[in-house]
Design an enzyme around this catalytic site. Structure first.
Site: not given
Length: 446
Positions: A102, A240, A242, A244
């Site tokens: 992340s 960010d 990833d 999400d």
């Protein structure tokens, strides 16, 4: 809650090369997950990743583990976490796997899973996988080994899905700055907004395997603020690593956080009769959000920090909209998990429909001053939180605030930190109280 050895609030995560994020563990994790998911003919998982160099290592190890359990693997390459969730459901796979840490630096990585419905695995299934990790690994017969293949059109499928969640005809005439954090959305992020008609200034789209989240993205927004002001853009979008999460910057370069984004979307849903159930925030959600939603007649429920807990509370109370201050926003009427690109499109739908700017749309929510201090810990964070000195300091601060604010001390679910948060009407008092509590925690940890 059952104690778990490897799985945290968002899968397994750690520093690359150190337990648990080692090649042999990833191999065993793929095998264990394959066994729990069923194995055998027809069982298929999708594997996506962000742009970390270590993603190649863990992709290969997981693929080998799944193959040893008799599970087929479809390799998606770099793709946002919510893209993997969507494709798992759309392609009718038994599970989706994301290799990502992340918003963390490149030296960390992690593995998280989605079920066939595109939602996160239940605690019970994760517990089964953990139990299987203690079983000696055995390989299926050679003729039953799983195979792997690459899905070449994964990005295009996900782009079309995202575009389908936009509620207006186009973004023609809008100039946007999109920061993809040198992460998983570096290709699909700008493409979504460009294909909807926007003029896009793209940042963080040159990943080298080591620069993910480095000075860019939703954790480092100074570059985005400056570029929005300098380019004359209507707003900026920060994802960010990833993708999400989504935070935004208004036309003046001011940050619009997850609470404000949640308010903008909720206000529009209320006005159009499309808000089912309560809005769900977390213990960290600003009091200003709670008060603003109250004026709309929309109750705010608070879950534990972590988007999985927001999701659980939404499902338990029949809600469709929830999120975290950090930018995890969940719109269950559009998708099954937090999605930074979809979140941005929901806000843009409101702005285009109402003909207003982002600053104006966010103005209906007045944020209380909030100070968050992260205190590193080397031992058990829970023990430090239970220390008498920390409990006494907390009681002292809460007595001083006398109901004019909130105090929250909690252990991070993803990092070795204790998060100290104080929220109150007066900014100076808020800062002093937070620093006092943080110093107390440091002394106990020392």
């Amino acid at each position: 809650m059952v104690s778990r050895k490897y799985f945290g609030t968002d899968g397994v995560r750690g520093r690359v090369g150190q337990s648990p994020m080692t090649p042999d563990f990833a191999l065993k994790l793929g095998w264990a997950a394959g066994r729990v998911l069923g194995g055998g003919s027809g069982t298929r998982v999708l594997i996506g990743k962000d742009t970390r160099r270590s993603g190649y290592l863990f992709e290969s190890a997981l693929e080998a583990g799944f193959a040893a359990a008799g599970v087929e693997s479809d390799l998606l390459g770099p793709l946002p976490t919510p893209g993997v969730a969507y494709l798992t459901r759309a392609l009718r796979a038994q599970a989706g796997v994301v290799i990502s840490a992340s918003h963390n630096p490149h030296h960390d990585n992690g593995v998280k899973f989605f079920g066939a419905d595109g939602g996160k695995l239940s605690d019970a299934v994760e517990q089964e996988i953990e139990a299987m990790l203690d079983v000696p690994m055995a390989c299926v017969a050679p003729e039953d080994l799983g195979r792997a293949k690459r899905i070449d059109d994964a990005a295009g499928r996900y782009i079309e899905f995202c575009k389908g969640t936009f509620g207006e005809r186009s973004l023609n005439g809008m100039r946007l700055v999109v920061d993809c954090a040198n992460g998983a959305a570096y290709r699909v992020g700008p493409a979504v907004f460009e294909e909807l008609g926007a003029s896009v200034v793209a940042l963080g789209v040159q990943p080298d395997g080591l620069n993910i989240n480095l000075g860019c993205g939703s954790t480092h927004m100074d570059l985005l603020r400056a570029r929005v002001r300098d380019s004359g853009a209507q707003l900026g979008i920060a994802l960010d690593g990833d993708a999400d999460r989504c935070l935004m910057v208004d036309e003046h370069g001011n940050e619009v956080d997850g609470d404000q984004i949640l308010y903008i979307i909720a206000r529009s849903r209320v006005a159009n009769g499309g808000l089912a159930g309560p809005v769900v925030g977390t213990q960290m959600s600003n009091l200003g959000l709670e008060h603003a939603l109250g004026r709309l007649g929309a109750p705010l429920l608070r879950a534990k920090v972590g988007d999985r807990y927001v999701m659980e509370m939404l499902k338990a109370h029949g809600g469709v909209l929830g999120g975290e201050t950090s930018g995890h926003t969940i719109c269950l009427d559009k998708t099954t998990t937090g999605d930074g690109i979809v979140t941005a499109l929901q806000v843009l739908t409101v702005l285009v429909r109402e003909g207003r700017g982002l600053a104006d749309a966010a103005a209906g929510m007045n944020k209380y001053p909030q100070v968050l201090i992260n205190v590193p810990v080397s031992g058990a964070a829970d023990q430090a939180l239970k220390a008498p000195a920390v409990a006494a300091a907390r009681a002292e601060v809460e007595a001083q605030l006398r109901g004019r604010g909130r105090v929250l001390l909690r252990a991070s679910g993803t990092e070795p930190l204790i998060r100290v948060m104080v929220e109150a009407e007066d900014p100076d008092e808020t800062r002093r109280a937070a620093e006092y509590l943080a110093n107390c925690v440091r002394e106990v940890c020392r």
